[in-house]
Structure formats: C-alpha cells, structure tokens
Design an enzyme around this catalytic site. Structure first.
Site, mmCIF file in Angstrom:
data_model
loop_
_atom_site.group_PDB
_atom_site.id
_atom_site.type_symbol
_atom_site.label_atom_id
_atom_site.label_comp_id
_atom_site.label_asym_id
_atom_site.label_seq_id
_atom_site.Cartn_x
_atom_site.Cartn_y
_atom_site.Cartn_z
ATOM 1 N N ASP A 3 -1.255 -26.743 39.626
ATOM 2 C CA ASP A 3 -0.022 -26.870 40.592
ATOM 3 C C ASP A 3 0.073 -25.761 41.466
ATOM 4 O O ASP A 3 -0.999 -25.329 41.801
ATOM 5 C CB ASP A 3 1.426 -27.053 39.856
ATOM 6 N N CYS B 181 3.064 -22.766 38.869
ATOM 7 C CA CYS B 181 2.475 -23.894 37.763
ATOM 8 C C CYS B 181 3.397 -24.692 37.372
ATOM 9 O O CYS B 181 3.232 -25.433 36.130
ATOM 10 C CB CYS B 181 1.820 -23.047 36.595
#
Length: 248
Positions: free
Chosen positions: A107, A203
């Site tokens: 991410d 993340c």
C-alpha cells in the site's frame, strides 16, 4: 511460465510469525552491490529495470543489490487505491515530498533521508521460486539487522515487515519479472517519522493498530546512515546467501 513470474507482492500473508528463518541454503551467489544516496524514486525505478534486464538476459551475470537513500517521496503500491493517503499530491509537493504510483506490492508508504531502501535484483531460482519464502527472508534481513543492536524484532501474524512491539521498523514490497526479483524492503534508521503518521496511514495501518518506529528512536541514540551500512550489508549477505562485491 507460471503466473507468479510477473506479479507484484507485498500484501499480508499468514505464514509469518515471531519465529526466525534460517538463512538461504546454497550460499555464495555472486552479487554486485551499489550505494545510491539522494536518489529520486523515479530514477531508482529506471535503475532497477536496467539491472533486472541485465540479470534476466545474461544467465552468467551476477545478481545486483542497490542500497538506496531516497529523496522524500510517498509511494502507493498496487494493493493501495490512495484511500490511505491523507494529503493530496499538491499538498505533498508544497512540503517538498514527491508522490509516485509504484508497481511494487503493498500500500502507501514513505521513503526519504534516514531510511535505507534495499533493492535485491536476484534470480528467484536461488530461493526455489518460492515467493512467500523470499518475502520472509527479506523480513529476516531486517530482523538480523535489529538484533545486531540488541533490539528484538518480530513478525506479526497476517502482516508483512519487521516489528518491534507495535511499531513497524521495516516494510516489504516486491515484484518479480522473468523470475528476477526487484523492489525490496525499507528499513528506518533515523527518518522524520512525522512523514509517516501525519500524511498517511502507512501500509494501511491505522493508529489503533500500530505505529512506525526507527532504529534511532528504539535505541535512544541517533545513528548515522554511514555507520549502519556495514551492519546492513552483512545481514543481507548472510540471510540471502550472497557473496557481495561493490560494483565498479
């Protein structure tokens, strides 16, 4: 060719626990490494692609590892949709932070001064073409590094990276093309941690789930990038089973 050969990885897996992994078997793979500081993230992508093609095209070519310290940038991997970014690209630019939609797994995260980002460009055949095990080995590189400073790091079930308590110290996100790895892991030495917590959910991790830490904060002592590099080189070489020489 298997579908794994050109995919990107970095999301959560259930294989990781607090247990350590042994170093890769068949040690002694020849690798050339280089250190690039002040590297713009986009230039790092170009560099990795060039090195990947060299390794993939020439069976006798040594593997490559790049130890980079990037200029400030927030990147979003293929697992993210931008929903965990709290600032617009325009607001980031006003702070001197670039934004890059990356083709790695994972991410959103930050790279910048005070952080080593390690890019192993290696033949996945060396690790049995086992991507999950390779991810665990990258985590082990960070865990061995922390252990050298008497810091006990661990894995967290269902998440990638290296953690100390509830603080994530190393993030992992990789890609594989033509059975050669690229991208890798980022290890916090002494970065500005507000770049993680104030601008995004790093993340995808929310405040109640954990935070972001660094070697310097956890140890209570400011470490320089220069003094930590030999320790990191040793950890990467031992865990991944590499004979590393600096690139001419």
């Amino acid at each position: 060719m298997s579908e794994l050969a050109d995919r990107k990885f970095g999301g959560p897996f259930s294989l990781g626990t607090a247990s350590r992994l042994d170093a890769a078997s068949g040690s002694g793979h020849a690798v050339e490494y280089q250190v690039r500081r002040g590297l713009p993230y986009a230039d790092g992508i170009v560099l990795q692609k060039r090195l990947l093609e060299e390794v993939a095209d020439r069976p006798a070519a040594p593997g490559k590892v790049v130890f980079a310290e990037h200029l400030p940038v927030i990147t979003c991997g293929r697992s993210g949709d931008g929903g965990n970014l709290l600032a617009s690209p325009e607001a980031l630019r006003a702070k001197g932070i670039a934004y890059y939609a990356s083709n790695r797994g994972g991410d959103v995260t930050y790279h910048g001064p005070g952080q080593w980002t390690v890019y192993p460009i290696l033949r996945l055949d060396w690790y049995g073409r086992d991507l999950h095990r390779y991810l665990r080995l990258l985590e082990e590189c960070a865990l061995r590094f922390l252990a050298a400073y008497d810091i006990h790091g661990e894995r967290r079930q269902g998440l990638t990276g290296a953690w100390v308590g509830r603080e994530k110290v190393a993030a992992v996100g990789v890609a594989v093309s033509r059975w050669v790895t690229w991208h890798g892991f980022a290890l916090n030495i002494c970065p500005d941690l507000s770049c993680f917590t104030g601008l995004m959910h790093p993340c995808g991790i929310r405040a109640g789930e954990g935070g972001v830490g660094s070697l310097s904060v956890l140890s209570g002592r400011m470490f320089s990038m220069e003094e930590t590099l030999p320790v990191l080189l040793t950890a990467v070489a031992e865990v991944l089973g590499l004979q590393m020489e600096e690139s001419p």
